[in-house]
Scaffold this motif. Sequence first.
Motif, PDB file in Angstrom:
ATOM      1  N   GLN A 104       0.754  -1.504  -0.122  1.00  0.00           N
ATOM      2  CA  GLN A 104      -0.101  -0.021   0.018  1.00  0.00           C
ATOM      3  C   GLN A 104       0.708   1.644  -0.034  1.00  0.00           C
ATOM      4  O   GLN A 104       1.940   1.424   0.484  1.00  0.00           O
ATOM      5  N   LYS A 105       0.633   2.477  -0.736  1.00  0.00           N
ATOM      6  CA  LYS A 105       1.318   3.130  -0.970  1.00  0.00           C
ATOM      7  C   LYS A 105       0.756   4.774  -0.449  1.00  0.00           C
ATOM      8  O   LYS A 105      -0.917   4.590  -0.966  1.00  0.00           O
ATOM      9  N   TYR A 106       0.919   5.323   0.178  1.00  0.00           N
ATOM     10  CA  TYR A 106      -0.226   6.808   0.800  1.00  0.00           C
ATOM     11  C   TYR A 106       0.969   7.638  -0.064  1.00  0.00           C
ATOM     12  O   TYR A 106       2.278   7.934   1.229  1.00  0.00           O
TER      13      TYR A 106
ATOM     14  N   GLY B 171      -9.849   7.835  -7.809  1.00  0.00           N
ATOM     15  CA  GLY B 171      -9.020   6.839  -8.586  1.00  0.00           C
ATOM     16  C   GLY B 171      -8.842   7.353  -9.968  1.00  0.00           C
ATOM     17  O   GLY B 171      -7.635   8.305  -9.694  1.00  0.00           O
ATOM     18  N   VAL B 172      -8.957   6.787 -10.672  1.00  0.00           N
ATOM     19  CA  VAL B 172      -8.095   7.525 -12.336  1.00  0.00           C
ATOM     20  C   VAL B 172      -9.007   8.402 -13.373  1.00  0.00           C
ATOM     21  O   VAL B 172     -10.226   7.033 -13.308  1.00  0.00           O
ATOM     22  N   PHE B 173      -9.771   9.202 -13.124  1.00  0.00           N
ATOM     23  CA  PHE B 173     -10.401  10.102 -13.546  1.00  0.00           C
ATOM     24  C   PHE B 173     -10.295  10.393 -15.378  1.00  0.00           C
ATOM     25  O   PHE B 173      -9.152  10.717 -15.532  1.00  0.00           O
TER      26      PHE B 173
ATOM     27  N   ASP C 196      -8.452  15.283 -14.788  1.00  0.00           N
ATOM     28  CA  ASP C 196      -8.232  15.658 -13.784  1.00  0.00           C
ATOM     29  C   ASP C 196      -9.689  16.255 -13.027  1.00  0.00           C
ATOM     30  O   ASP C 196     -10.243  17.737 -13.291  1.00  0.00           O
ATOM     31  N   PRO C 197      -9.947  15.629 -11.670  1.00  0.00           N
ATOM     32  CA  PRO C 197     -11.580  15.626 -11.416  1.00  0.00           C
ATOM     33  C   PRO C 197     -11.211  17.676 -10.364  1.00  0.00           C
ATOM     34  O   PRO C 197     -12.224  18.068  -9.988  1.00  0.00           O
ATOM     35  N   ARG C 198      -9.954  18.114 -10.320  1.00  0.00           N
ATOM     36  CA  ARG C 198      -9.924  19.687  -9.887  1.00  0.00           C
ATOM     37  C   ARG C 198      -9.884  20.540 -11.316  1.00  0.00           C
ATOM     38  O   ARG C 198     -10.207  21.606 -10.105  1.00  0.00           O
TER      39      ARG C 198
ATOM     40  N   ALA D  33      -0.720  13.369 -16.214  1.00  0.00           N
ATOM     41  CA  ALA D  33      -1.996  13.268 -15.457  1.00  0.00           C
ATOM     42  C   ALA D  33      -1.353  12.525 -14.491  1.00  0.00           C
ATOM     43  O   ALA D  33      -1.268  11.413 -14.041  1.00  0.00           O
ATOM     44  N   LYS D  34      -0.640  13.500 -13.765  1.00  0.00           N
ATOM     45  CA  LYS D  34      -0.151  12.419 -12.013  1.00  0.00           C
ATOM     46  C   LYS D  34      -0.969  12.088 -11.821  1.00  0.00           C
ATOM     47  O   LYS D  34       0.669  11.496 -10.504  1.00  0.00           O
ATOM     48  N   VAL D  35      -1.352  11.263 -11.128  1.00  0.00           N
ATOM     49  CA  VAL D  35      -2.130  10.719  -9.977  1.00  0.00           C
ATOM     50  C   VAL D  35      -1.211   9.386 -10.287  1.00  0.00           C
ATOM     51  O   VAL D  35      -1.284   8.621  -9.448  1.00  0.00           O
TER      52      VAL D  35
HETATM   53  P1  ADP Z   1      -0.211  11.750  -4.314  1.00  0.00           P
HETATM   54  O1  ADP Z   1      -0.183  12.592  -2.539  1.00  0.00           O
HETATM   55  O2  ADP Z   1      -0.956  10.944  -3.253  1.00  0.00           O
HETATM   56  O3  ADP Z   1       0.835  11.384  -4.843  1.00  0.00           O
HETATM   57  P2  ADP Z   1      -0.746  13.312  -6.543  1.00  0.00           P
HETATM   58  O4  ADP Z   1      -1.079  14.869  -5.996  1.00  0.00           O
HETATM   59  O5  ADP Z   1       0.836  12.656  -7.078  1.00  0.00           O
HETATM   60  O6  ADP Z   1      -1.441  12.754  -4.801  1.00  0.00           O
HETATM   61  O7  ADP Z   1      -1.912  12.540  -7.647  1.00  0.00           O
HETATM   62  C1  ADP Z   1      -3.211  12.775  -7.313  1.00  0.00           C
HETATM   63  C2  ADP Z   1      -3.562  13.632  -7.618  1.00  0.00           C
HETATM   64  O8  ADP Z   1      -3.667  14.191  -9.289  1.00  0.00           O
HETATM   65  C3  ADP Z   1      -5.428  14.369  -7.710  1.00  0.00           C
HETATM   66  O9  ADP Z   1      -5.432  15.761  -7.079  1.00  0.00           O
HETATM   67  C4  ADP Z   1      -5.139  15.171  -9.064  1.00  0.00           C
HETATM   68  O10 ADP Z   1      -5.234  16.712  -8.829  1.00  0.00           O
HETATM   69  C5  ADP Z   1      -4.644  14.836 -10.161  1.00  0.00           C
HETATM   70  N1  ADP Z   1      -4.550  14.066 -11.179  1.00  0.00           N
HETATM   71  C6  ADP Z   1      -4.573  14.418 -12.612  1.00  0.00           C
HETATM   72  N2  ADP Z   1      -4.969  14.139 -13.463  1.00  0.00           N
HETATM   73  C7  ADP Z   1      -5.545  13.239 -13.352  1.00  0.00           C
HETATM   74  C8  ADP Z   1      -7.100  12.124 -12.916  1.00  0.00           C
HETATM   75  N3  ADP Z   1      -6.736  11.587 -14.631  1.00  0.00           N
HETATM   76  N4  ADP Z   1      -7.319  10.868 -12.660  1.00  0.00           N
HETATM   77  C9  ADP Z   1      -7.425  11.498 -11.538  1.00  0.00           C
HETATM   78  N5  ADP Z   1      -6.202  12.322 -10.709  1.00  0.00           N
HETATM   79  C10 ADP Z   1      -5.839  12.784 -11.139  1.00  0.00           C
END
Ligand code: ADP
Length: 425
Positions: free
Chosen positions: A6-8, A178-180, A183-185, A209-211
């Motif tokens: 698990q990675k947080y 999850g992956v959307f 970016d939901p922001r 997409a930095k998720v």
């Molecule tokens: P963590 O600190 O958990 O590593 P990150 O900031 O690196 O989190 O990644 C999560 C963020 O990625 C989300 O808050 C969101 O703003 C961004 N993001 C960009 N593209 C997407 C996407 N397609 N789906 C989900 N999140 C995305």
Amino acid sequence: MTLIVQKYGGSSLGDADGIKRVAQRIISTRKAGHQVVVVVSAMGDTTDELHDLALQVSPMPPARELDMLLTAGERISMALVAMAIANLGFEARSFTGSQAGVITDSAHGKARIIDVTPGRIASALADGAIPIVAGFQGVSQDSKDITTLGRGGSDTTAVALAAALGAETCEIYTDVDGVFTADPRIVPAAHRIPRISYEEMLEMAASGAKVLHLRCVEYARRYAMPIHVRSSFSSKEGTWVTHAPDPQSEEDAMDQPMITGVAHDRSEATITVSGIPDKVGVAASIFRTVASASINIDMIVQSTSRTTGQADISFTLPRQDVPAAMTALRDVQGEVGFTSLVFDDSIGKISLIGAGMRSHPGVSAEFFGALADAGVNIRMISTSEIRISAVVDAADLDPAVTATHRAFGLEDGETEAVVYGGTGR
Ligand code: ADP
Ligand code: ASP
Ligand code: MG
């Protein structure tokens, strides 16, 4: 007993309460009968704050020292999470990347993992302890110096450890569900993608997409490690990143949409080299110069004027590499014979991704149409088999993402995507 890594992420570890919440979650996984190995990122925006601090004492900090500084962020998290777990009556042991056996090359700031020898993690597990590993860091095989894996690199630590330990899955806990589809922001109407192939996720990650960290997806694909991206703030099912759907299976074929999503990237800049003599070998010397400064470029556009016989070349590169690229190019200006050199860091890149593009003509026309309708001017274009990208003005990026997402019918009419925490920095 199955093993889960698990990675947080930093947003899940924003403060002491966040750390206690994560500790609870780890314990419940253990109580559900699993073995758990945990990878942690630095708390909140710690990495950015440490980076800002470094720049205050030196405009160009030595890469070795910068890595030593930045890895401190993850060490703070790992010790605090281990303490919070101990407080709940379970044994946890924290390990730095080096102690966990994460061996890298010596490219400070963007090191690659070349081997993982998790002997100490395996013995901690055998002793019944929960190993907590500092993400984002390793140790160079050659110099024995501490390295970092690039921003967002804790995801890669998690998948690399999962593969080395033979874990069943790697869970990436973050601040969205999850992956959307975007970016939901930026697009609250984006919807969660229940399942995405490694291939599509690679394009999404490479497009900004930095998720998930790009190398984490590369690693997962290589070792066929399933990744479950989900929120640490809810118990909802997230996104499964796995192999491509089976085209023979009717069920898989049904749930494969033509377009996967829209990604954006604000981390790049352009450099334009103008007045280049139009002759053989000039582009080679320009790009050789940039490559010798260890800079990766992305898109390239060349235009040649018939009247002057001179060419202009523009290319995109990571914004942080602009000073090094400008210096290197200025040094060869006399030799190559171009007349001017300018950079522009107020750009953004939008990408449309979908494996279905291969078999559907007209996707580019619809994409450019959506940008035109939103009044967005396109400055550069590049494509791959399953992606179309355009460079636009930074100010146009958010409207471009929203318009494209809508034009391809990706909106979820019913629910809004939740962003649980984090500053989005
Ligand atoms: P963590 O600190 O958990 O590593 P990150 O900031 O690196 O989190 O990644 C999560 C963020 O990625 C989300 O808050 C969101 O703003 C961004 N993001 C960009 N593209 C997407 C996407 N397609 N789906 C989900 N999140 C995305
Ligand atoms: N803390 C590091 C960063 O902010 C690594 C990570 O979050 O994955 O980039
Ligand atoms: Mg991250």
